[in-house]
Design a protein around this motif. Structure first.
Motif, short mmCIF file in Angstrom:
data_model
loop_
_atom_site.label_atom_id
_atom_site.label_comp_id
_atom_site.label_asym_id
_atom_site.label_seq_id
_atom_site.Cartn_x
_atom_site.Cartn_y
_atom_site.Cartn_z
N LEU A 27 0.72 -1.22 -0.60
CA LEU A 27 -0.23 0.02 0.22
C LEU A 27 0.98 0.95 -0.36
O LEU A 27 2.22 1.46 0.44
CB LEU A 27 -0.76 0.15 1.16
N ARG A 28 0.41 2.40 -1.21
CA ARG A 28 1.06 3.46 -0.79
C ARG A 28 0.45 4.74 -0.37
O ARG A 28 -0.60 4.74 -1.03
CB ARG A 28 2.19 3.93 -2.56
N LEU A 29 1.17 4.94 0.05
CA LEU A 29 0.39 6.18 1.27
C LEU A 29 1.17 7.79 0.98
O LEU A 29 2.23 7.73 1.44
CB LEU A 29 -0.58 6.35 2.66
N ASP A 30 0.46 9.59 0.63
CA ASP A 30 1.20 10.06 -0.24
C ASP A 30 1.25 11.03 1.02
O ASP A 30 2.35 11.85 0.95
CB ASP A 30 0.19 10.74 -0.93
N ARG A 31 0.67 10.60 2.22
CA ARG A 31 0.10 11.27 3.35
C ARG A 31 0.08 10.27 4.74
O ARG A 31 -0.44 9.52 4.46
CB ARG A 31 -0.50 12.27 3.71
N ASP A 34 -4.59 7.18 9.13
CA ASP A 34 -5.37 6.49 9.38
C ASP A 34 -6.11 5.28 8.35
O ASP A 34 -6.48 6.14 7.71
CB ASP A 34 -6.53 6.57 10.62
N VAL A 35 -6.27 3.63 8.60
CA VAL A 35 -5.62 3.60 7.70
C VAL A 35 -7.16 2.20 7.69
O VAL A 35 -6.21 1.80 8.83
CB VAL A 35 -4.81 2.55 6.28
N ASN A 36 -8.02 1.83 7.10
CA ASN A 36 -8.50 0.28 7.56
C ASN A 36 -8.10 -0.82 6.24
O ASN A 36 -8.74 0.00 4.87
CB ASN A 36 -10.30 0.37 7.72
N ILE A 37 -8.32 -1.78 6.17
CA ILE A 37 -7.96 -2.51 5.52
C ILE A 37 -8.83 -3.97 6.29
O ILE A 37 -8.54 -4.62 6.88
CB ILE A 37 -5.96 -3.13 5.30
N SER A 38 -9.76 -4.62 4.77
CA SER A 38 -10.49 -5.39 5.35
C SER A 38 -10.46 -6.29 3.86
O SER A 38 -10.47 -6.30 3.01
CB SER A 38 -11.71 -5.33 5.52
N VAL A 39 -11.06 -7.35 3.87
CA VAL A 39 -10.47 -8.30 2.88
C VAL A 39 -12.41 -8.89 2.59
O VAL A 39 -12.45 -9.51 4.01
CB VAL A 39 -10.20 -9.88 3.12
N TYR A 40 -13.11 -9.11 1.72
CA TYR A 40 -14.37 -9.36 1.86
C TYR A 40 -14.17 -10.28 0.54
O TYR A 40 -14.69 -10.30 -0.55
CB TYR A 40 -15.41 -8.45 0.98
N THR A 41 -16.17 -11.54 0.74
CA THR A 41 -15.99 -12.22 -0.67
C THR A 41 -16.70 -11.88 -1.39
O THR A 41 -17.00 -10.36 -1.45
CB THR A 41 -16.58 -13.42 -0.16
N LEU A 42 -17.09 -11.83 -2.57
CA LEU A 42 -17.76 -11.35 -3.84
C LEU A 42 -18.82 -10.74 -3.76
O LEU A 42 -19.68 -9.77 -4.36
CB LEU A 42 -17.91 -11.73 -5.14
N PHE A 56 -0.62 5.33 9.71
CA PHE A 56 0.36 5.09 9.04
C PHE A 56 1.42 6.15 8.17
O PHE A 56 0.69 6.67 8.51
CB PHE A 56 -0.02 3.92 7.91
N ALA A 57 2.26 6.29 8.20
CA ALA A 57 2.83 7.23 7.89
C ALA A 57 3.19 6.86 6.76
O ALA A 57 2.57 6.26 5.91
CB ALA A 57 4.40 6.74 8.19
N CYS A 80 -9.67 1.90 3.09
CA CYS A 80 -10.28 2.97 3.19
C CYS A 80 -9.40 3.56 4.41
O CYS A 80 -8.37 3.49 5.10
CB CYS A 80 -11.46 2.51 4.22
N GLY A 81 -8.81 4.76 3.51
CA GLY A 81 -8.28 6.24 4.36
C GLY A 81 -8.91 7.14 4.68
O GLY A 81 -10.26 6.91 4.36
#
Length: 96
Positions: A27-31, A34-42, A56-57, A80-81
Motif C-alpha cells: 500500500l502506498r500512501l502520499d501522506r 488512519d487506514v482500515n484494510i479488510s478482505v471480503y468475498t465477492l 500509517f506514515a 479505506c483511508g
C-alpha cells in the motif's frame, strides 16, 4: 451480510498491489493517515481485517495476507483511508 458501503474510489493500481505467489499486499500512501484494510468475498461478506484504524506514515507499506483460513476463489481487499478508498480483486488458489 451486506456489502460494505460505497465511497469515493481511487484507482486501485495507484495505491494497492498484490502478489499472488507470496500473498503479499503493498500500500502506498502520499501522506500519513488512519487506514482500515479488510478482505471480503465477492458477495460482500467480511472474512478478515488486516488493519482497523491503524495510523500509517506516508510511504509504502507491506502486508502478508494469511490465506490458510481462506477458501479458494476471488476476494476483494478494500482499503479505506481518511481521503481515499481503494479496492483490488485477488485470487486465492490451491494448497497453502
Amino acid at each position: 451480510a451486506t456489502a460494505p458501503p460505497a465511497a469515493p474510489r481511487a484507482p486501485a493500481g495507484d495505491r494497492l498491489a498484490y502478489s499472488p505467489r507470496t500473498a503479499r499486499l503493498s500500500l502506498r500512501l502520499d501522506r500519513a493517515q488512519d487506514v482500515n484494510i479488510s478482505v471480503y468475498t465477492l458477495a460482500g461478506k467480511k472474512v478478515t481485517a488486516l488493519s482497523t484504524r491503524r495510523h500509517f506514515a506516508s510511504g509504502t507499506h507491506a502486508f502478508k495476507l494469511d490465506t490458510r483460513r481462506l477458501g479458494d476463489g476471488m476476494l476483494i481487499v478494500r482499503v479505506c483511508g481518511e481521503d481515499f478508498v481503494a479496492a483490488k480483486r485477488i485470487r486465492v488458489i490451491g494448497p497453502r
